[in-house]
Each structure stands twice: as structure tokens, then as C-alpha cells.
Design an enzyme around this catalytic site. Structure first.
Site, PDB file in Angstrom:
ATOM      1  N   HIS A 102       0.834  -1.203   0.000  1.00  0.00           N
ATOM      2  CA  HIS A 102       0.000   0.000   0.000  1.00  0.00           C
ATOM      3  C   HIS A 102       0.874   1.261   0.000  1.00  0.00           C
ATOM      4  CE1 HIS A 102      -3.391   2.363   2.258  1.00  0.00           C
ATOM      5  NE2 HIS A 102      -3.186   2.817   1.043  1.00  0.00           N
ATOM      6  N   GLU A 105       2.427   1.627  -3.306  1.00  0.00           N
ATOM      7  CA  GLU A 105       1.467   2.181  -4.266  1.00  0.00           C
ATOM      8  C   GLU A 105       1.457   3.710  -4.164  1.00  0.00           C
ATOM      9  OE1 GLU A 105      -2.833   1.570  -3.437  1.00  0.00           O
ATOM     10  OE2 GLU A 105      -2.741   3.618  -4.178  1.00  0.00           O
ATOM     11  N   HIS A 106       1.528   4.227  -2.953  1.00  0.00           N
ATOM     12  CA  HIS A 106       1.567   5.686  -2.788  1.00  0.00           C
ATOM     13  C   HIS A 106       2.909   6.278  -3.244  1.00  0.00           C
ATOM     14  CE1 HIS A 106      -1.961   6.855  -0.098  1.00  0.00           C
ATOM     15  NE2 HIS A 106      -2.140   5.572  -0.310  1.00  0.00           N
ATOM     16  N   GLU A 203      -4.446   7.057   6.928  1.00  0.00           N
ATOM     17  CA  GLU A 203      -5.503   6.425   6.154  1.00  0.00           C
ATOM     18  C   GLU A 203      -5.932   5.110   6.803  1.00  0.00           C
ATOM     19  OE1 GLU A 203      -4.448   5.639   2.054  1.00  0.00           O
ATOM     20  OE2 GLU A 203      -6.131   4.256   1.863  1.00  0.00           O
TER      21      GLU A 203
HETATM   22 ZN   LIG Z   1      -3.980   4.683   0.287  1.00  0.00          ZN
END
Ligand SMILES: [Zn+2]
Length: 1016
Positions: A102, A105-106, A203
Site C-alpha cells: 500500500h 502504491e503511494h 488512512e
Molecule cells: Zn492509500
């Protein structure tokens, strides 16, 4: 291929917070193969073509290729559709919960070798005509899809995407910003406390506070405890701080390797250009790396069923605490690569779970011992070991045992008796209709459905041949023994079964906070003086870098002359049949006929109006005078897509303060079923029957339970809505029907009203609203449906009574009442760890010449002011401005840690723009316009043509004028309208949802009220 993306499992969707209008542009003429050069066994640009298949049900040809050097797999679906798709994806299967995939991905979106700019997707949004752009992390894969109708644009995006995934910079500062870091609460002050920060860190804290996503996550971790599914791919907030920058880079080197990647393209653009570019720029520079460490093994099946219990936070706006428990009963099923079995299970899950004729609905839901199914319920085929789950929300713990018992009995009964033939037929009909229905985003949907299967090397080409699968399924389902065997194998004899319960714990947040502060303490206490100095310096450096203006010229950008208007006026016919105005549109609907209707609700009194959304919810779930609800449901799903009714409120495009309120009804069917579908609506209009009080009570219960779901995930929409309700009575009405206020109203109704009172309100709505002379209707149909006019006329004639009011029902605008012009604010206090802020200012409506200027301004401010400050500096997940039809200019922030600062940012707009007017150069202005062109030029599905006119009174000519005005906006116009409409002396309203950071939100002469959100 069938699949549903469900929200029980985490999907990260970046950037596009605002809801997207649906679009599609499927044209179904069969075309010659474009890629004539390609043959099986032939190599082209380093790719060996191994399979070519014609997929007749979708009028397309599939090409499967493998890159010879790196073994990268490539699927191309060639189809005469202008909305082309490209995607690159990787199998990402971590064996820990640090959230590496994750965070990766950022961070790959923080700049790459050729494009060293932060957030290139967000920046490309303004430089492109993309119809979709995103990055998604699943439980075991990460992929990066986009779509565009413009070939130059498509090539531009492809360059940025591929460079981002294969050559990201992954700097230490990117890691700190997106992942996690320790930072001084006051950056300048070395002695201030250190706290955890980071985009993904925040998040995931948010995600873990949402009960349903937490349950989904823990359920999958528990039922599939070995290997990657035992961990949290998005990151457990308490594990994220173990991740190091080194580990992130290593993860990238192994997992984002071409040998572990799958690429996909769809549409009409030539394949060769893709292959050539990918090979030359990237793949040819790699050696093969065996991706064996990314493979997910099938999980060994259990010998004994298991059970587990977990806690969640008390839902302050849910029902009574003692009823806030959930239970889920799950079975691990077949391997995802067994496509026929998974296809069969989808059908079985529907037969067992969905609608009033399904076994579990009858046995569990109709007992009214719960608030209905929970979000885990269904057949999950997104991961290697697929699973079936049936679960209930809002149940008392004392009912757990009964529920388990009933579930077992239900399975026994299915095993003994099988399914009713008519029921099977209606489920199969639904499959057939959905294959024909040309849904928006067709190429993207195929990708989303194929990706999980492909990720485990499943037979994707066979999965596309749905007709073959369906044919076999039809035969098998009608064979009682076949069904018996399947039920026995997957349920009765299946020991890989988990019963999991989730109970609210008032101390849940304390437990987390304690663990977090313990972790923080241990991190801080292990720091050396040098570490501390480094943290202090890095904090300042990061903040400096975040504020730097970046050179975006390196990014590709479309040019003005490359934008081509692609829409023509839809050919609509307008007529009146009896008293019903009709809008008819002949379109390329692939053998399906679509009906939409608006029913005015002007005549309702207040007590009726507030129940309207509930009325819509139950409209297709009740008896009629000729059918009981079970038979009615069977009948409906055998001839239609199902019926839908939703609350419709729309502002006038030309007059501020005027609006229409009503009910939007719609359904579609295969052409030959049109008379039956119209008869069904006739039945609803003429013979409603709401006398079953038991059913009424149960549906009310389920409705109220469903309302609080999703408040947190769309908090920004609710915040804008609540702020709007302070300045416009249209929005007061909306707030009561669609906003948070509606949740409160319904909770009150549920608590205080008797079922017979509710029934009489519902009956009164039905008498007032369900009338032919209250309806206007729109139809989309193919030219092959010859009798369509005859059927529609008969429908209108039958609906309209001769002795009723003979006035024709056009759009019925209601005047809003004028509001008190104080600057007001509302703080909706809710027990959530992040906030949603909004500010709204009334300006001018769509047809006013200033509207286009304000619209461009809203985009400019979003990308040049709000995004950099509210997201990148202030740590919110997002911040934007937008403009509605009636000219309400809205600002909002999403998952915001600091509401007070954000509200100040909103207030500072005019000052900031005056000081930074030099930023409105040609390029930036053009980019803002391009973003609007993206919205205006979205492809429209055949069945949506002319719908804007029908629903909102927005004609093609108005649209065209607006488009010309947007393109003509000049730099100085932005400053002018900003000073004219958005300065701080203008009337405005604000809203904060959340704990507000416990700050005093009031500023100057603003009048704030604090209310508690939906209550226990
Ligand atoms: Zn995210």
C-alpha cells in the site's frame, strides 16, 4: 466473467473522491481484426503471441502474449470501443502487516526517473482527457489502470504510468511523507512532543475505525491464516512503524519486476504501438527474475470448523449498543482458477442469499432478529481460496446460537429439497441480461473482474466466454443431483468453516490509543541524540520540500488543438401520450430496452415527505393486490433487471433557489420482455398493497440499519450537504431526505412510531404519488424493437384515468423559501478520529455567463491551492473545490486531522489568489479547462443519451454553450470572479463532521451550532 467488488475487503482508490458520472461508448459493429500481423507463434517487439480467441458474446478478439525475455504476460482485448484502457499490475503478497504494498502504491506516485514530480496522477488529471485514472491495492495484487478516448493522451499516460511503476525515485522523504515518520508536533520546536505522521498511517487508522472494513479484514485473516491472507496488505497502524525505507525499496525491486507483472490493454487503439514502447523503454532492459516468492499457495483445508471473536468500536450513530453485534459464518470454497466452479457458486450464492425467495432470506432475514445481512455476506472470488459468507449485523449476542442453528438447518433443507425451478430461471435470466447490458466502463470492468483470476494464473480467456459457462450451468442447475453434490461438498461436509462474532467494546479506542502511545514511547526512548537531530531536520526539510513549487513541464500534456469535441446532439423525440410527456431515444442498446420515469412529489406534506426515501426502499419489496411479495419478486426478476426507485432532487440550471423533487424510477429488460416490464410497473402503480405489517416492521429495521453504513467513507459529501442546508432551503429539503439529518429522522421514527402509523403514511404517499398524470417517462431502445411505440402508448393509456386531472406533468419547479443571511456553521459531533470540513458560498447558476469562469476557478484552486496545502502540507487525505448546477461554490476536505487550519485555508482563498495571480499562466489555465473537458466529454452510455435533459432540464445546446464558455475563459476572469463572489464578506456557511479536533471553530461574527450526529 462475473464478480463483484465488495467493500468488505480493502480497495484503495486514490484522488478521485468526487463521485464520477457513469459513461460508456460501446459500439457493437463487428470490425475486422486490427492486429492482422499477429498470429499465434509469431513474435512481435519481443512478445510471443500464444493465443488468439474470438469472444463472440462481447464482439471482441483476445490476444495473449508473453514477453520472451522477462516473461511479462500481456492481454489485449481488441474491441470497437473508443474508451481505451491500459493497466499494469503486480502480484503483491507480503508476509507481514507493515502495509508495504500500500505504501509502495503511494510512493511510486511521488516521482520517477523521467517524471520527477510528486503525485503525477493528480497532476496528469489536469493535463489529460483520461476517463479514468487510478491505483488500486487488493489483498494480493496492486494495479494501475487508466482509460482515455484520445490516442495522443493514451500514449502520454502510458509513459507516465510505466515510468512510475518501473523507475520510481522512492526517496527517503517520499517514504516519510506517504508511509510513516516521527515528527515534532511543532516543527520549529525541538522540545515539542514527537508524534506519528504519514499519509498511509492516517488512512489506515481511518480504515480500522470503520467497523465493517475491520470485520472484513479480520475475517479473511482468520479464515485463511496461513501465508499472505493472514496479514493486512493495507497496513495495520500498529505495524506500519516497523517498515523501513530499505525494506520498501527491496520490495519494489522484487515485486515490481516485469517478470511479476501483468499488462492489459482494451479498445480500438493499435496494439503494436503498446508492445513496441513497452519493450524498448522498459522490458528489454531487464533480466528474468523467477517470481516464485510471490506465488500464493492454496490453503490446506481444516479438519475441524473454528470460531473466533473480536471487538470493534461502539458505533455512536448505530443502534442500541446491546444490538451492535455482528456474526459471520464463512466457508472456504473452490480455488479461484476453477472457473466453472466459481461461476456456479456465484449463481448458488444468489439463489441462497439474494431476494425474498432465497433460502437464507426466508430463514434468517424474515425472522427479524437482526438489522439484515452485513457487508461480508456473499460469494467472495477475489482471492485464491474463494469463500462463501453469510452474516448478520445488529444482532443481540443471545441470538448467536439460534442464528447458527438456523443457518445449518437452512443448508440441510437446500440439500434435501434443492431450488425451485422458477427461482433458478430468474437467476439465470439475470445473468443473461447483464451480459447484454452494455454497462459503462466496459473495458475497465473486464479488467477488474479478470485481474484476481489472472493474478493466480487462471484461465482468463475461458473466463471471458461466459455463454459457454452459462450454457453448462443451465443444464447442471436443472439436475437436482448436481446441486445436491455441490451443497454436500462445499457446505455439509466442509470443515473449513469459520464462525466469527464481533462485539462492540466501549474501551476499543482506549485500547488502540494506549497501544499507539506505548509504541510511540518505545520508538522515542530508543532514539539517540543523533537520531533526534535527524528527525528534527527531516521534519523541516520535508515541510520545505512540500512547499516547493515543482516544475511540471517535464510531464506530457495534451494541446488545445488535440482536444476534439466528440459529442453530437442525441436524437430525441418528444411527445405526449395521454397526460404523460415522453422522451424517446433510439440508440444502440444491444437488444435491451430501458425505462426511466420521474414522479413528482410536490403534493406531499412534511410527515410524508420525510418518509419518501423509505417509501422508495420498499416500493419493489411488497405484496401487490395480485401477487404476494415472493411471487412478485420472482416475476420481476424473470422479466427485468429489477426495479429501482430513488429520491430525486435537482436544482434549476437557470434559476437559483428553484428545484424539483420527486422519485426517479427505472428498470430495463430484454426487448421481448418490454410488455411484461410495463405491466409490472402498472401493477405497482395500480395495485399496491402495504398491509403486511410484519414485513413493514422488518423492512424498516433493515432500512435504518443500512443508513449509517458509509457515513464515514462519504463524510465529505455529508459535510457539504449539511453546510448547504444552512444557506438554501432546497438543501434543507435535501438534508432531510439524503443527508445526516435523514438518519436522525428515521431513527426517531423507528423509536417512536407504531407500524400502523407508518403504514398509513406509506399508503398516503402511494395514493398521492403513484399516478399516471404525475409521471414523465423516458425510453431508450434499439431499432430492432419494432413494437416499442405501441407498447408505450398502451402503458400510458392504462395508467391515466379519464377522470383524473388532465394536466400534463412537465418538470415541476418549486420555489425555495428565503434563508436568514447570517454566516452560520454547524459542527456535527461524531465519534470518529478524523474530520470532514466544508464551506459553501452561493454564486450564480449554470446558465449565467460567470458560471463557466467560477467553474474553471474551482478546478484551478483545487489543484494549485487546496491540494498542495490541505493534502500535502496539512495531512488531510484530500481537499477540493467544486461548483453545483445552482451555483453553490463548495470547498471540502476529506479525512482531515486539522479542521481549524483547513477552514482558514478556505477563508484565505481570495487573499491567496490576489498574491499568486502570476500562477494563472496559459498552461495552468489550460490545465484547468482540460479537467472540465474531461467531465464534459466523458463517453455516454447508449442508455444515458439525453438523460441530462430528462432529469435536470439540461439540453445539448446549454451544454454546448457551457463548453464554449469554458474554453473561452481568460486568466483575468479568475481573479475577477474570485473577488466578486468568494471574498470573506460574502454570505457563507461551514460544516465540520467529526470531533473537530476539540477546537473552537467559530471565527469573527459566525454563528456556530454544535449538534450530535446520529444517536444511539
Ligand atoms: Zn492509500
Amino acid at each position: 466473467m462475473y464478480s463483484r467488488l465488495r467493500n468488505g475487503f480493502r480497495q484503495t482508490v486514490k484522488h478521485r473522491l468526487a463521485s464520477q458520472r457513469s459513461y460508456s461508448n460501446e459500439v457493437l459493429r463487428k470490425k475486422e481484426n486490427l492486429s492482422k500481423n499477429l498470429q499465434v507463434g509469431k513474435t512481435i517487439h519481443g512478445f510471443l503471441c500464444t493465443e488468439i480467441e474470438s469472444i463472440q458474446e462481447y464482439n471482441m478478439t483476445a490476444y495473449f502474449l508473453t514477453h520472451e525475455r522477462t516473461k511479462t504476460e500481456y492481454l489485449h482485448l481488441e474491441r470497437d470501443d473508443s474508451n481505451n484502457v491500459f493497466s499494469v499490475g503486480f502480484r503483491t503478497t507480503p508476509l507481514d502487516s507493515m502495509g508495504t504494498p500500500h505504501i509502495l502504491e503511494h510512493t511510486v506516485l511521488c516521482g520517477s526517473e523521467k517524471y520527477p514530480v510528486r503525485d503525477p496522477f493528480f497532476k496528469m488529471l489536469n493535463r489529460s482527457l483520461a476517463t479514468f485514472m487510478n491505483a488500486l491495492t487488493g489483498p494480493d495484487y496492486t494495479f494501475y489502470p487508466f482509460s482515455s478516448q484520445n490516442e495522443i493522451d493514451y500514449r502520454n499516460l502510458q509513459k507516465v504510468y510505466l515510468d512510475a511503476v518501473f523507475r520510481p525515485n522512492l526517496t527517503r522523504l517520499d517514504f516519510l511523507q506517504e508511509g510513516w515518520r516521527l515528527e515534532h508536533s511543532n516543527l520549529e520546536d525541538k522540545n515539542s512532543d514527537l508524534i506519528f505522521k504519514g499519509v498511509v498511517y492516517n488512512e489506515m487508522k481511518g480504515a480500522f475505525s470503520e467497523t465493517s472494513s475491520l470485520f472484513g479484514q479480520k475475517f479473511i485473516n482468520t479464515i485463511l491464516p496461513k501465508g499472505t491472507y493472514g496479514y493486512v496488505s493495507g497496513g495495520d497502524p500498529l505495524c506500519i512503524p516497523q517498515l523501513t525505507h530499505e525494506h520498501l525499496k527491496n520490495f519494489h525491486a522484487t515485486y515490481y519486476h516485469p517478470s511479476n507483472s501483468r499488462m492489459y490493454s482494451y479498445g480500438s487503439f493499435p496494439l503494436e504501438a503498446n508492445l513496441k514502447f513497452i519493450n524498448e523503454a522498459y522490458l528489454s532492459k531487464y533480466e528474468y527474475l523467477d517470481p516464485k516468492n510471490t506465488v500464493v499457495a492454496s490453503q490446506e483445508r481444516w479438519k475441524e470448523p473454528r470460531r473466533a471473536e473480536m471487538n470493534c468500536r461502539v458505533d455512536q450513530y448505530g443502534g442500541p449498543v446491546e444490538k451492535q453485534n455482528q456474526i459471520a459464518i464463512g466457508y472456504v470454497m473452490s480455488d479461484i482458477t476453477n472457473i466453472y466452479e466459481t461461476f456456479t457458486m456465484l449463481a448458488l450464492a444468489e439463489l441462497m442469499i439474494i431476494g425474498p425467495n432465497s433460502a437464507f432470506y426466508k430463514s434468517l432475514i424474515e425472522k427479524n432478529i437482526s438489522g439484515g445481512y452485513n457487508s461480508l455476506t456473499g460469494y467472495e472470488n477475489q482471492i485464491r481460496d474463494t469463500m462463501f459468507v453469510v452474516g448478520l449485523r445488529d444482532v443481540e449476542t443471545s441470538k448467536f446460537e439460534t442464528i447458527e442453528k438456523i443457518a445449518n438447518q437452512t443448508l440441510e433443507e437446500i440439500y434435501e429439497k434443492g431450488f425451485e425451478k422458477a427461482h433458478i430461471e430468474s437467476v439465470l435470466h439475470g445473468f443473461e441480461l447483464s451480459i447484454k447490458h452494455q454497462s459503462p466502463k466496459f473495458g475497465l470492468n473486464l479488467l477488474f473482474n479478470l485481474m484476481p483470476l489472472w493474478n493466480h494464473n487462471g484461465p482468463i480467456l475461458n473466463a471471458l466466454k461466459v455463454n459457454k459457462l452459462l450454457g453448462r450451468l443451465k443444464e447442471n442447475l436443472m439436475t437436482p443431483n448436481y446441486v445436491k453434490n455441490i451443497i454436500e461438498k462445499y457446505f455439509i461436509q466442509n470443515n473449513h468453516k469459520l464462525v466469527m462474532t464481533m462485539l462492540p467494546d466501549p474501551k476499543f479506542d482506549d485500547v488502540f490509543n494506549e497501544a499507539e502511545s506505548k509504541l510511540l514511547k518505545s520508538k522515542v526512548s530508543s532514539l539517540s541524540a543523533n537520531d533526534k537531530e535527524a528527525i528534527y531536520k527531516e521534519g523541516l526539510e520535508l515541510s520545505k520540500v512540500q512547499k516547493e513549487v515543482q516544475n511540471l513541464d517535464v510531464l506530457p500534456c495534451l494541446k488545445m488543438e488535440e482536444i476534439v469535441a466528440n459529442k453530437t446532439a442525441p436524437s430525441l423525440k418528444h411527445s405526449v401520450s395521454e397526460t404523460i410527456p415522453l422522451q424517446l431515444c433510439e440508440a444502440n442498446t444491444n437488444g435491451v430496452t430501458y425505462f426511466k420515469g420521474i414522479l413528482g412529489t410536490d403534493s406531499l406534506g412534511d410527515s410524508e415527505r420525510k418518509m419518501l426515501p423509505f417509501f422508495n426502499y420498499i416500493l419493489d419489496k411488497f405484496d401487490t393486490k395480485s401477487y404476494n411479495y415472493r411471487d412478485f419478486d420472482k416475476h420481476v426478476s424473470k422479466c427485468t433487471s429489477g426495479l429501482s426507485a430513488i429520491t430525486h432532487i435537482t436544482e434549476h440550471v437557470g434559476q437559483s433557489g428553484q428545484y424539483e423533487q420527486g422519485i426517479l424510477i427505472n428498470s430495463h429488460c430484454l426487448d421481448h420482455n418490454l410488455p411484461k416490464m410495463l405491466d409490472i410497473w402498472q401493477e405497482i402503480f395500480k395495485k399496491p398493497n402495504f398491509s403486511n405489517s410484519e414485513r413493514m416492521a422488518m423492512l424498516l429495521n433493515n432500512y435504518c440499519s443500512s443508513l449509517t453504513n458509509g457515513i464515514v467513507s462519504s463524510g465529505h459529501t455529508y459535510a457539504v450537504q449539511a453546510a448547504r442546508s444552512l444557506i438554501s432551503s432546497v438543501d434543507e429539503c435535501k438534508e432531510n431526505l439524503l443527508g445526516i439529518q435523514h438518519v436522525t429522522i428515521m431513527q426517531e421514527v423507528q423509536k417512536t412510531q407504531k407500524t400502523e402509523d407508518i403504514q398509513s403514511v406509506i399508503e398516503s404517499i402511494s395514493e398521492n404519488v403513484l399516478k399516471g398524470n404525475n409521471l414523465r417517462a423516458a425510453f431508450h431502445y434499439c431499432n430492432t424493437n419494432n413494437d416499442v411505440h405501441e407498447y408505450i402508448d398502451k402503458f400510458c393509456k392504462d395508467l391515466c384515468n379519464a377522470n383524473d386531472n388532465q394536466e400534463v406533468n412537465r418538470i415541476n419547479w418549486t420555489d425555495s423559501k428565503s434563508m436568514n443571511k447570517d454566516n452560520r456553521g454547524i459542527h456535527i459531533a461524531m465519534n470518529i478520529p478524523v474530520n470532514f470540513c466544508a464551506k459553501v458560498i452561493p454564486t450564480v447558476a449554470y446558465t449565467h455567463p460567470d458560471y463557466a469562469k467560477l467553474r474553471v476557478l474551482s478546478v484551478f484552486l483545487s489543484s494549485k491551492y487546496l491540494h498542495p496545502i490541505v493534502r500535502e502540507q496539512n495531512g488531510a487525505y484530500g481537499g477540493r473545490a467544486m461548483l453545483s448546477f445552482d451555483g453553490i461554490f463548495s470547498y471540502y476536505s476529506y479525512r482531515d486531522p486539522n479542521s481549524k487550519v483547513t477552514l482558514d485555508v478556505f477563508d484565505e482563498t481570495a487573499n491567496w489568489l490576489t498574491k499568486n495571480a502570476n500562477l494563472i499562466d496559459e498552461q495552468n489555465l489550460f490545465e484547468s479547462k482540460l479537467t472540465i473537458m474531461q467531465q464534459m466529454d466523458q463517453p455516454i452510455a447508449e442508455y444515458m443519451k439525453g438523460v441530462d435533459l430528462f432529469l435536470y432540464g439540461l439540453s445539448y445546446d446549454l451544454w454546448k454553450t457551457q463548453r464554449e464558455r469554458v474554453l473561452a475563459v481568460k486568466s483575468e476572469d479568475l481573479v475577477e470572479v474570485c473577488l466578486k463572489y468568494l471574498t470573506n464578506d460574502k454570505w457563507a456557511a461551514k460544516c465540520v463532521i467529526g470531533d473537530g479536533g476539540a477546537q473552537d471553530l467559530k471565527k469573527g461574527d459566525e454563528v456556530w451550532q454544535k449538534v450530535s450526529g446520529p444517536q444511539q
